[in-house]
Scaffold this active site. Structure first.
Site, PDB file in Angstrom:
ATOM      1  N   GLU A  18       0.867  -1.217  -0.179  1.00 37.31           N
ATOM      2  CA  GLU A  18      -0.171   0.090   0.034  1.00 37.31           C
ATOM      3  C   GLU A  18       0.876   1.166   0.107  1.00 37.31           C
ATOM      4  OE1 GLU A  18      -2.776   1.266  -0.408  1.00 37.31           O
ATOM      5  OE2 GLU A  18      -4.320  -0.004   0.009  1.00 37.31           O
ATOM      6  N   ARG A 101      -8.831   1.081  12.738  1.00 35.60           N
ATOM      7  CA  ARG A 101      -7.330   1.391  12.550  1.00 35.60           C
ATOM      8  C   ARG A 101      -7.538   2.477  11.566  1.00 35.60           C
ATOM      9  NH1 ARG A 101      -5.319  -0.315   7.872  1.00 35.60           N
ATOM     10  NH2 ARG A 101      -6.132  -2.150   6.906  1.00 35.60           N
ATOM     11  N   ASN A 103      -5.942   4.041   7.885  1.00 36.24           N
ATOM     12  CA  ASN A 103      -5.899   3.567   6.708  1.00 36.24           C
ATOM     13  C   ASN A 103      -5.038   4.560   5.825  1.00 36.24           C
ATOM     14  OD1 ASN A 103      -6.282   1.283   5.256  1.00 36.24           O
ATOM     15  ND2 ASN A 103      -8.018   2.497   3.877  1.00 36.24           N
ATOM     16  N   ASN A 147     -10.181   6.002   2.170  1.00 31.03           N
ATOM     17  CA  ASN A 147      -9.051   5.355   1.230  1.00 31.03           C
ATOM     18  C   ASN A 147      -8.422   6.620   0.372  1.00 31.03           C
ATOM     19  OD1 ASN A 147      -7.257   3.228   0.661  1.00 31.03           O
ATOM     20  ND2 ASN A 147      -9.105   1.881   0.359  1.00 31.03           N
ATOM     21  N   ASP A 197      -9.519   2.325  -4.834  1.00 34.29           N
ATOM     22  CA  ASP A 197      -8.530   2.272  -3.498  1.00 34.29           C
ATOM     23  C   ASP A 197      -7.506   3.552  -3.598  1.00 34.29           C
ATOM     24  OD1 ASP A 197      -6.751   1.231  -1.726  1.00 34.29           O
ATOM     25  OD2 ASP A 197      -7.169  -0.781  -1.988  1.00 34.29           O
TER      26      ASP A 197
END
Length: 288
Positions: A18, A101, A103, A147, A197
């Protein structure tokens, strides 16, 4: 547009690659493997990749001053020293919901760190703004998988992806105040089922979004019109960043997590890092 082809530049086999970040000064690509708790430093000139072991899910990074990187770790924001590997926690967040959490995240032109969260239950995630003075501000609520985010070329529009409903939103952005308002849907992929994403903005203002479960990266105009797709040999690309000396190379991270054995066989290079030579350049990113 011409159809760029992808090149596999790093056999990383990440669980959840990522947040690629191009460091123009070092001419290196930083990226994370979320569930292996690692920050990676990839040198395209040599093909070498080194990593730093951390102690929590490592979801987002941005460049900071003095050879450091700002890192989102689970529920913490910390500084990673690239010389020593030392990690210094700057802020710890008590999320309003459990199983939440941090991101994806990026810095705006004023050096403020915008970072979203991801929740297991719908609409329990949020978007935050972490300022250089150490203060943290809730900027949006009711998200599920906050995202890919970015800003228009003139800085008047903020883009935010919520992967779970398959949407990319646009907001009016006040750069001086660091505020957003008037949320509207820019891109709706819910009928197709793929999840947008991470994203990057190019030098003409188009949005490049990695499509999870889509085997591709898609390009959208600032008005939300789809312009093209770049096919990839992996099912779940996760994020994109423009890099290279002229910022004309698109780096793409990917994931292997959650795939069945059959799906991994179909997408053998799941978790690797890819690069496409582009006919458009990106923009230099902002640091914390």
């Amino acid at each position: 547009m011409n159809q760029p082809s992808s090149q596999n530049v790093l056999n990383a086999r990440a669980r959840l690659g990522e947040c690629p970040v191009w460091d123009a000064d070092r001419q290196k690509l930083f990226w994370v493997d979320v569930y292996n708790y690692r920050v990676h430093e990839f040198d395209p000139a040599t093909g070498k990749d080194r990593f730093f072991e951390l102690d929590a899910p490592t979801s987002a990074i941005v460049l900071a001053k003095n050879g450091r990187i700002l890192v989102a770790l689970g529920n913490r924001i910390a500084l990673l020293d690239l010389e020593t590997g030392d990690v210094t926690t700057l802020h710890q967040v008590n999320f309003p919901y459990s199983n939440t959490r941090f991101n994806d995240g990026k810095c705006d032109a004023q050096g403020r760190f915008w970072i979203g969260s991801v929740s297991e239950e719908p609409q329990q995630a949020e978007l935050y703004r972490y300022d250089p003075d150490g203060s943290l501000h809730v900027m949006e609520t009711g998200l599920t998988i906050s995202n890919g985010l970015g800003w228009s070329l003139d800085g008047s529009t903020f883009y935010l992806t919520d992967s779970a409903p398959h949407l990319i939103y646009a907001y009016d952005f006040d750069a001086e105040a660091g505020t957003i308002r008037d949320r509207r849907v820019l891109v709706d992929l819910s009928q197709e089922g793929v999840e947008p994403d991470g994203l990057a903005i190019d030098s003409v203002g188009n949005l490049w979004s990695a499509l999870w479960n889509g085997w591709c990266v898609a390009c959208f105009s600032p008005t939300g019109e789809e312009l093209q797709r770049i096919k990839l040999p992996v099912q779940c690309p996760t994020s994109v960043a423009f890099g290279g000396a002229e910022l004309t190379e698109l780096y793409i991270t990917s994931a292997s997590v959650g795939l069945s054995q059959k799906e991994i066989q179909q997408g053998f290079y799941a978790g690797d890092v890819f690069r496409c030579a582009m006919n458009v350049s990106g923009r230099l990113i902002y640091s914390f």
